[in-house]
Each structure stands twice: as structure tokens, then as C-alpha cells.
Design a protein around this motif. Sequence first.
Motif, short mmCIF file in Angstrom:
data_model
loop_
_atom_site.label_atom_id
_atom_site.label_comp_id
_atom_site.label_asym_id
_atom_site.label_seq_id
_atom_site.Cartn_x
_atom_site.Cartn_y
_atom_site.Cartn_z
N PRO A 54 -45.81 -6.08 -40.05
CA PRO A 54 -44.64 -6.55 -39.31
C PRO A 54 -44.74 -8.05 -39.08
N GLN A 55 -43.64 -8.69 -39.25
CA GLN A 55 -43.60 -10.13 -39.06
C GLN A 55 -43.52 -10.46 -37.57
N PRO A 56 -44.30 -11.45 -37.13
CA PRO A 56 -44.21 -11.83 -35.71
C PRO A 56 -42.81 -12.37 -35.42
N ARG A 57 -42.32 -12.06 -34.22
CA ARG A 57 -41.00 -12.55 -33.81
C ARG A 57 -41.11 -14.02 -33.48
N ARG A 58 -40.18 -14.75 -33.99
CA ARG A 58 -40.13 -16.17 -33.65
C ARG A 58 -39.31 -16.31 -32.39
N SER A 59 -39.84 -17.06 -31.46
CA SER A 59 -39.08 -17.25 -30.23
C SER A 59 -37.96 -18.27 -30.49
N GLN A 60 -36.81 -17.93 -30.00
CA GLN A 60 -35.66 -18.81 -30.15
C GLN A 60 -35.71 -19.86 -29.06
N PRO A 61 -35.40 -21.09 -29.41
CA PRO A 61 -35.35 -22.11 -28.35
C PRO A 61 -34.22 -21.74 -27.38
N THR A 62 -34.45 -22.01 -26.12
CA THR A 62 -33.44 -21.73 -25.12
C THR A 62 -32.39 -22.83 -25.18
#
Length: 166
Positions: free
Chosen positions: A4-12
Motif C-alpha cells: 500500500p502506498q503511504p498517504r500523502r498529506s494534503q497541504p491545508t
Amino acid sequence: MGEPQPRRSQPTATPPADLVAAPGYGARRMYQAYLAAWNRHVDGVTTGPQFAVLSAIRAYPDSDQSSLAGAVALDTSTMADVCRRMERRGLIRRTESPRDARRKILSLTDDGIAALEEVTRRTRRLDRELLEALPEERRGEIAGLLNTLGAHWEKVADRGPLSDTA
């Protein structure tokens, strides 16, 4: 099957400047935050409008439902619904006016008095926390300004179409 690919955090994202400059955005944001704070710190069952109605009944005992609606900034149909719910919970009594059976006279029950005292205590604590960021000597002034704006915005809402001219 791959890992599984790590989730990239979206910039706020921050709100656009034109949105922040709009008073309605600020008012909605404050209202959302107030509702969340009320539910967490005051009462998850008794709503702000119910608290306002209980407070108005205490201030104006044996007044009729329609007269108190304006005092708590509710339309008459919303007021009737709020009162029915509080009557079912045993917080208020609604009795027919001896002069006009269509008018409902409101009074607090013992449970209503007790609930109002407890919710008032918690509400005042929340009020202090909400205004904590302001200098103490300006808190009453700010609350007054918010109420002045509320009254003005209610008048604007009742007006006909607004003109586009500045």
C-alpha cells in the motif's frame, strides 16, 4: 499485490483573502465554532434557542409564546416547535390564554428552572472563554456590537432586493 502506498498529506488551504474580508464568512465561521463549543462545553441536549426561550420565560413570566418569539430572535413557527419539544421534556408548561385559546402562555416547570440554572452556569463559563482573547474592558462593547450587527442584518434580510450601487 503491491505494497500500500503511504498517504500523502494534503497541504491545508487557507481561505482566500476576499472570503476572509466578507463579514458573512466571519459570522458563519464564528457560529460554527460556537455550536461546536456549546455542544461540547454547555449541553448536547438543550440547544442555544431553547436556552434563549427558557431565559426569556424567566425574564417575562406568563408571557405568550408569540410575544417571546421576537425577544429570542425566532420566527413564530420555529418558536412553536422549540416550545413543543421543551414541553415534552418537562421544562415548560404551555397553557391556553383565558382570553384567547390560540395564544399559549409559557411558564417554567421546576425541572425547567433547574435546567436553566445549570445551563446558565455553563453558558457564562463558555462566554468567558470565548471572549478571553479580548481585553476585559472591551468585552461588553464587543458583545454589544455583535448584537447591533445582528439587529441590522435582520433588517437587511427583510428588505427587498439590494441595489448594486455603492
